[in-house]
Design a protein around this motif. Structure first.
Motif, PDB file in Angstrom:
ATOM      1  N   ASP A  54       1.212  -1.724  -0.093  1.00 57.73           N
ATOM      2  CA  ASP A  54      -0.125  -0.199  -0.363  1.00 57.73           C
ATOM      3  C   ASP A  54       0.778   1.413  -0.182  1.00 57.73           C
ATOM      4  O   ASP A  54       0.240   2.081  -0.400  1.00 57.73           O
ATOM      5  CB  ASP A  54      -1.368  -0.547   1.174  1.00 57.73           C
ATOM      6  CG  ASP A  54      -2.149  -1.377   1.298  1.00 57.73           C
ATOM      7  OD1 ASP A  54      -2.782  -1.033   0.822  1.00 57.73           O
ATOM      8  OD2 ASP A  54      -1.601  -2.120   1.849  1.00 57.73           O
ATOM      9  N   VAL A  55       2.081   1.325   0.455  1.00 55.62           N
ATOM     10  CA  VAL A  55       2.956   2.212   0.645  1.00 55.62           C
ATOM     11  C   VAL A  55       4.279   1.941   0.372  1.00 55.62           C
ATOM     12  O   VAL A  55       4.606   0.653   1.398  1.00 55.62           O
ATOM     13  CB  VAL A  55       2.387   3.102   2.209  1.00 55.62           C
ATOM     14  CG1 VAL A  55       3.995   4.233   2.804  1.00 55.62           C
ATOM     15  CG2 VAL A  55       1.144   3.393   2.311  1.00 55.62           C
ATOM     16  N   VAL A  56       5.405   2.726  -0.204  1.00 58.58           N
ATOM     17  CA  VAL A  56       7.011   3.081  -0.227  1.00 58.58           C
ATOM     18  C   VAL A  56       7.026   4.098   0.726  1.00 58.58           C
ATOM     19  O   VAL A  56       6.795   4.698   0.102  1.00 58.58           O
ATOM     20  CB  VAL A  56       6.936   2.361  -1.530  1.00 58.58           C
ATOM     21  CG1 VAL A  56       8.452   3.329  -1.623  1.00 58.58           C
ATOM     22  CG2 VAL A  56       7.148   1.196  -2.245  1.00 58.58           C
ATOM     23  N   ILE A  57       7.638   3.996   1.734  1.00 62.40           N
ATOM     24  CA  ILE A  57       8.282   5.346   2.086  1.00 62.40           C
ATOM     25  C   ILE A  57       9.814   5.201   2.340  1.00 62.40           C
ATOM     26  O   ILE A  57      10.909   4.545   2.731  1.00 62.40           O
ATOM     27  CB  ILE A  57       7.889   5.557   3.677  1.00 62.40           C
ATOM     28  CG1 ILE A  57       8.522   6.625   3.962  1.00 62.40           C
ATOM     29  CG2 ILE A  57       8.026   4.457   4.293  1.00 62.40           C
ATOM     30  CD1 ILE A  57       7.526   7.168   5.941  1.00 62.40           C
TER      31      ILE A  57
ATOM     32  N   MET B 245       2.805   6.775  -2.835  1.00 63.64           N
ATOM     33  CA  MET B 245       5.128   6.274  -2.240  1.00 63.64           C
ATOM     34  C   MET B 245       5.256   7.729  -1.718  1.00 63.64           C
ATOM     35  O   MET B 245       5.098   9.092  -2.111  1.00 63.64           O
ATOM     36  CB  MET B 245       5.975   6.837  -3.793  1.00 63.64           C
ATOM     37  CG  MET B 245       7.521   6.308  -3.868  1.00 63.64           C
ATOM     38  SD  MET B 245       8.308   6.241  -5.382  1.00 63.64           S
ATOM     39  CE  MET B 245       9.648   5.734  -4.484  1.00 63.64           C
ATOM     40  N   THR B 246       5.909   7.374  -0.528  1.00 62.02           N
ATOM     41  CA  THR B 246       6.304   8.967   0.596  1.00 62.02           C
ATOM     42  C   THR B 246       7.730   8.423   0.568  1.00 62.02           C
ATOM     43  O   THR B 246       8.128   7.798   0.999  1.00 62.02           O
ATOM     44  CB  THR B 246       5.571   9.323   1.961  1.00 62.02           C
ATOM     45  OG1 THR B 246       4.252   8.622   1.625  1.00 62.02           O
ATOM     46  CG2 THR B 246       6.073  10.177   2.592  1.00 62.02           C
ATOM     47  N   ARG B 247       8.201  10.113   0.057  1.00 61.69           N
ATOM     48  CA  ARG B 247       9.709  10.818  -0.360  1.00 61.69           C
ATOM     49  C   ARG B 247      10.310  11.642   0.254  1.00 61.69           C
ATOM     50  O   ARG B 247       8.329  12.417   0.577  1.00 61.69           O
ATOM     51  CB  ARG B 247       9.550  10.599  -1.390  1.00 61.69           C
ATOM     52  CG  ARG B 247       9.613  10.091  -2.594  1.00 61.69           C
ATOM     53  CD  ARG B 247       9.351   9.733  -4.282  1.00 61.69           C
ATOM     54  NE  ARG B 247      11.574   9.697  -3.948  1.00 61.69           N
ATOM     55  CZ  ARG B 247      12.485   9.603  -5.286  1.00 61.69           C
ATOM     56  NH1 ARG B 247      11.665   9.766  -5.938  1.00 61.69           N
ATOM     57  NH2 ARG B 247      13.643   9.146  -5.009  1.00 61.69           N
ATOM     58  N   MET B 248      10.820  11.701   1.360  1.00 62.21           N
ATOM     59  CA  MET B 248      10.989  12.647   2.255  1.00 62.21           C
ATOM     60  C   MET B 248      13.050  12.884   2.303  1.00 62.21           C
ATOM     61  O   MET B 248      13.636  12.692   3.247  1.00 62.21           O
ATOM     62  CB  MET B 248      11.572  11.610   3.856  1.00 62.21           C
ATOM     63  CG  MET B 248       9.819  11.069   3.916  1.00 62.21           C
ATOM     64  SD  MET B 248       9.601  10.195   5.627  1.00 62.21           S
ATOM     65  CE  MET B 248      10.597  11.315   6.743  1.00 62.21           C
ATOM     66  N   PRO B 249      12.724  13.651   1.069  1.00 60.36           N
ATOM     67  CA  PRO B 249      14.120  14.442   1.180  1.00 60.36           C
ATOM     68  C   PRO B 249      14.650  15.276   1.796  1.00 60.36           C
ATOM     69  O   PRO B 249      13.642  15.984   2.089  1.00 60.36           O
ATOM     70  CB  PRO B 249      14.528  14.165  -0.994  1.00 60.36           C
ATOM     71  CG  PRO B 249      12.814  15.036  -0.769  1.00 60.36           C
ATOM     72  CD  PRO B 249      12.108  14.031  -0.068  1.00 60.36           C
TER      73      PRO B 249
ATOM     74  N   VAL C 290       7.358  15.181   1.398  1.00 61.24           N
ATOM     75  CA  VAL C 290       8.079  15.809   3.261  1.00 61.24           C
ATOM     76  C   VAL C 290       8.916  16.325   2.816  1.00 61.24           C
ATOM     77  O   VAL C 290       9.489  14.705   2.909  1.00 61.24           O
ATOM     78  CB  VAL C 290       6.938  14.314   3.220  1.00 61.24           C
ATOM     79  CG1 VAL C 290       7.026  15.740   5.051  1.00 61.24           C
ATOM     80  CG2 VAL C 290       5.510  14.676   3.870  1.00 61.24           C
ATOM     81  N   THR C 291       9.371  17.095   2.124  1.00 58.73           N
ATOM     82  CA  THR C 291      10.597  17.433   2.919  1.00 58.73           C
ATOM     83  C   THR C 291      10.945  17.873   4.600  1.00 58.73           C
ATOM     84  O   THR C 291       9.997  18.512   4.776  1.00 58.73           O
ATOM     85  CB  THR C 291      11.532  18.297   2.058  1.00 58.73           C
ATOM     86  OG1 THR C 291      10.551  20.313   2.226  1.00 58.73           O
ATOM     87  CG2 THR C 291      10.745  18.504   0.427  1.00 58.73           C
ATOM     88  N   MET C 292      12.226  17.529   5.428  1.00 64.24           N
ATOM     89  CA  MET C 292      11.916  17.781   6.387  1.00 64.24           C
ATOM     90  C   MET C 292      11.934  19.469   6.664  1.00 64.24           C
ATOM     91  O   MET C 292      12.202  19.742   7.451  1.00 64.24           O
ATOM     92  CB  MET C 292      13.751  17.357   6.753  1.00 64.24           C
ATOM     93  CG  MET C 292      14.021  17.386   8.222  1.00 64.24           C
ATOM     94  SD  MET C 292      15.973  17.136   8.513  1.00 64.24           S
ATOM     95  CE  MET C 292      15.173  15.046   8.662  1.00 64.24           C
TER      96      MET C 292
END
Length: 799
Positions: free
Chosen positions: A488-491, A518-522, A594-596
């Motif tokens: 369901d989700v890739v993070i 797909m949740t990406r957190m660069p 979502v960026t830090m």
């Protein structure tokens, strides 16, 4: 005229209102309830503030003390776009009737709403979710103890670790505890509403600000103490990272060298290659002992260069680096070039941080003007709470599968929260590049399986299963794609080039699994000038202005040390929950970014809106601040024992004058008068505290109703009565480390009396056979061949 295909345009228009089926009420106000409500409003929920006559006090607030005239303060305007306002008390019959029409009720009133009000609302609407935010949580032995964000910083172990040992320990500026409580409240609200939408059964999400601050400002020091046995209270715990914020020819610059290679590259950069083989200098403890020698060499290099020159050279070497932002300069910094990191407040016309996440292919909800106090009284339409599917009650993310490619802390704490909320989380590492937090170990490499003793790894990875895959190999990528095909989700939280380099792009994964989120957190985003820059929490604290208001005014700024990782992680959880809400309705997945740095910008918003709105730069004040006077840390009897005190109102001041028998202070009956003679008052308080133990002084202050705390060392927190009673710290048996006192979530669900923590953090590759064999169908021979090739394994390579 849009040139988007019709179905895409429809999705763009709908997305900005994902949560439009939810009605949310806010009572109590302040930063924590208001930012939690803002998160929900920005995603489309109808959010209604219930304000007292004259409006919420935050409307009249300016942290700099600026005169506001008849305007709302900039912080209030930032927090309350796209909301509605009614005047009344929750006990009023007409307001009580309104509450029964809500899906979520966020309450931050001092003592909580009257039980009769809650009971009536929940009887009328069994699916209502109550989210209470309070200093300690609504239960436990400390539940009614007076506290402020400052005294909670002391109690959680945050203040005790910060600062040079020659000075008293120092707070993190900017009431960060309020913001961390808010994002956890937003996550708890949306998660509980998701569960209520399935079962029709509401919940009480009991958020403890203290627990959120233990999570974000302590960094699991109690786990490290358990592993090492080092709980010596005679050892001062505070220090300053080396390098951190350092002087340049024209100001300051911030470094972060959490990885050994980054520090070695730093030594080469400053011309001290002779220290590369000096193990004492390359280890933090030895470097701290030789800090004067190290600082002299470092400053000899930094002060001969401008900040821009230092940043250019450090960036070329991939050393995390940043300018020290202020309220005035942050929006102009290169890090935000090419990004929509800022927007305009529709009421005040000033620049403010934008929504801290992006759902690609969708427009965010445009900000609507801030309501006047009571603007919508008597105008709230009927609302039918969300329907439910009549399913059995379960954790909010039961049945959701997450493939977790995260490392360090911000990413793992996000997937950790998803796991605690019921998701099946499979953590993917490799023996060539295991999660770096495994190697921040409590034991040296001479100890067998030393990489299994990392305190942060244990803190942020319970309830997960762990596999290893070398994603640089075709076999590893093929197996990863099999895992992703029914997830369901890739993070993930790498720099953008990493996943792209593996070929695991959004385009590839969404074609493989159209329902995938797909949740990406660069650190800095998938686009923009700093796209490929490495960044850690320290970098964000330096860049966004948090550091500029932390520390003593006559010293270099200091970093808060900790909160930005959990802040980024929980914003990622909120955005992922929002995308799941959309996916449940449309069946379509979504790329979430979502960026830090964007999460940090929102938590630093007070100073970032105060300057453009009022022309005021918030100062660095040591332990003083605009919300209490006096406020400080005072030495008690014994070695390195301190007492934190914050007088937040005039009634508490009267009580302090009586306790200290100081009738001569009676004329200082306003906060402004007390600030004018702050040095004298501090001296008087210090004289009273000095001959007493910290515990005895705090006991008397609390009995008088004055917020106070001992300054707790991080390692001491593991036995805290409040944390054990609720319980926030839950022990779990680990196959290598034995009993580990792990962190759960800093809120309790009324419906979930069982521990959040079900399984320990996985050992490296622990579930290769269970997941890759038992679930993907690889045979024992297949797994043995993969292990021979180094595609999988259970021991880091190259030790």
């Amino acid at each position: 005229m849009s040139n988007l295909p019709g179905d895409v345009l429809c999705r763009r228009l709908q997305l900005s209102m994902i949560l439009q089926h939810l009605r949310v009420f806010e009572t109590g106000g302040g930063i924590s309830a208001s930012y939690a409500g803002k998160l929900l409003a920005d995603a489309g929920a109808e959010v209604i503030k219930i304000e007292p006559p004259g409006g919420e006090p935050l409307r009249r607030w300016s942290a700099s003390g600026a005169e506001l005239g008849d305007k709302d303060g900039p912080l209030f305007q930032f927090l309350n776009t796209s909301k509605r306002s009614v005047i009344g008390d929750p006990s009023d019959p007409e307001v009580a009737d309104l509450l029964a029409s809500g899906d979520i009720l966020i309450d931050s009133t001092d003592q909580g709403l009257p039980p009769a009000v809650i009971d009536a609302a929940r009887q009328a609407n069994p699916a209502l979710v109550l989210v209470s935010i309070s200093p300690w949580g609504r239960t436990g032995p400390y539940a009614h103890r007076p506290a402020t964000e400052f005294t909670l910083q002391a109690e959680c172990g945050g203040i005790g670790k910060r600062g040079n040992p020659e000075r008293p320990p120092v707070q993190a500026g900017g009431v960060i505890g309020e913001w961390t409580a808010a994002i956890y409240a937003g996550v708890g609200a949306l998660a509980a509403a998701r569960a209520a939408g399935r079962s029709g059964r509401g919940d009480h999400v009991d958020v403890s600000m203290f627990e959120t601050m233990v999570m974000t400002m302590n960094t699991y020091a109690w786990i490290n103490a358990e592993f090492t046995g080092d709980t010596n209270p005679q050892r001062p715990g505070r220090n300053v990272e080396l390098p951190s914020i350092e002087p340049t020819a024209d100001g300051h610059v911030g470094f972060c060298t959490v990885a050994r290679q980054q520090f070695l590259d730093f030594l080469v950069m400053i011309g001290r290659s002779d220290w590369l083989e000096d193990e004492e200098m390359c280890g933090y403890g030895g470097r701290w002992k030789r800090r004067d020698e190290f600082r002299a060499a470092m400053h000899a290099w930094t002060t001969q260069r401008t900040t821009a020159e230092v940043i250019a050279e450090a960036s070329a070497r991939r050393i995390p680096v940043a300018p020290i932002g202020t309220g005035a300069t942050v929006p102009t910094l290169e890090a935000f070039s090419g990004r929509d990191a800022f927007t305009t407040n529709p009421s005040g016309g000033f620049t403010q941080p934008a929504i801290p996440y992006q759902l690609h292919g969708a427009d965010t909800r445009p900000f609507e003007p801030v309501p006047a106090a009571g603007e919508h009284t008597g105008q709230i339409e009927a609302h039918t709470p969300q329907s439910n599917r009549g399913e059995p009650a379960a954790l909010p993310l039961a049945g959701v599968r997450v493939i977790d490619f995260t490392a360090w802390w911000a990413g793992p704490i996000a997937s950790h929260s998803l796991a605690l909320l019921g998701a099946d989380v499979v953590k993917v590492e490799s023996i060539q590049r295991a999660d770096g937090m495994r190697f921040a170990s409590a034991h040296p490499p001479s100890v067998d399986q030393w990489w299994e003793w990392g305190m942060v790894f244990h803190g942020a990875n319970t309830n997960k299963r762990g596999v290893t895959l070398d994603l640089r190999s075709p076999e590893g990528v093929a197996i990863a794609e099999q895992l992703i095909a029914d997830a369901d989700v890739v993070i993930e939280n790498f720099t953008p080039r990493v996943m792209d380099g593996f070929g695991l792009t959004w385009e590839r994964l969404s074609a493989l699994n159209p329902r995938l989120i797909m949740t990406r957190m660069p650190a800095f985003g998938l686009s923009g000038a700093w796209r490929d820059n490495t960044g850690f929490a320290q970098t964000m604290e330096q860049l966004t202005g948090m550091a500029n208001i932390t520390g003593y005014p006559d010293e270099d700024p200091q970093i808060p040390r900790g909160p930005c990782d959990p802040l980024a992680g929980m914003h990622a959880v909120f955005a992922t929950l929002t995308a799941l809400e959309e996916r449940d309705r449309t069946g379509q997945g979504r790329l979430v970014e979502v960026t830090m740095v964007a999460a940090a910008l929102n938590a630093a918003a007070e100073q970032l809106v105060e300057y453009p709105a009022l022309g005021r730069q918030l100062p660095r004040e040591g332990n003083r601040g605009p919300r209490a006077a006096p406020q400080g840390v005072y030495p008690a009897a014994g070695f390195e024992r301190w007492v934190a005190i914050a007088v937040a109102n005039d009634h508490q001041w009267e009580a302090l004058c009586g306790l200290l028998d100081r009738p001569d202070w009676a004329d200082y009956d306003t906060a402004d008068k007390r600030r004018a003679v702050a040095d004298s008052i501090d001296a008087g308080i210090a004289e009273w505290v000095a001959p007493q133990t910290d515990a005895d002084a705090v006991e008397q202050l609390l009995a008088a109703g004055i917020p106070a705390s001992v300054v707790v060392l991080g390692a001491e927190i593991g036995g805290h009565p409040q944390l054990l009673a609720r319980p926030f710290i839950e022990s779990i048996n680990h196959p290598v480390c034995g009993e580990v006192p792990c962190a759960s979530l800093p809120f309790r669900f009324e419906s979930s009396p069982d521990p959040w923590t079900k399984t320990p953090a996985p050992t490296l590759g622990q579930h290769n056979h269970e997941v890759l064999g038992g679930e993907l169908g690889l045979s024992d021979q297949d797994l043995a061949e993969l292990e021979d090739k180094g595609v999988i394994g259970a021991r880091p390579s190259g030790l």
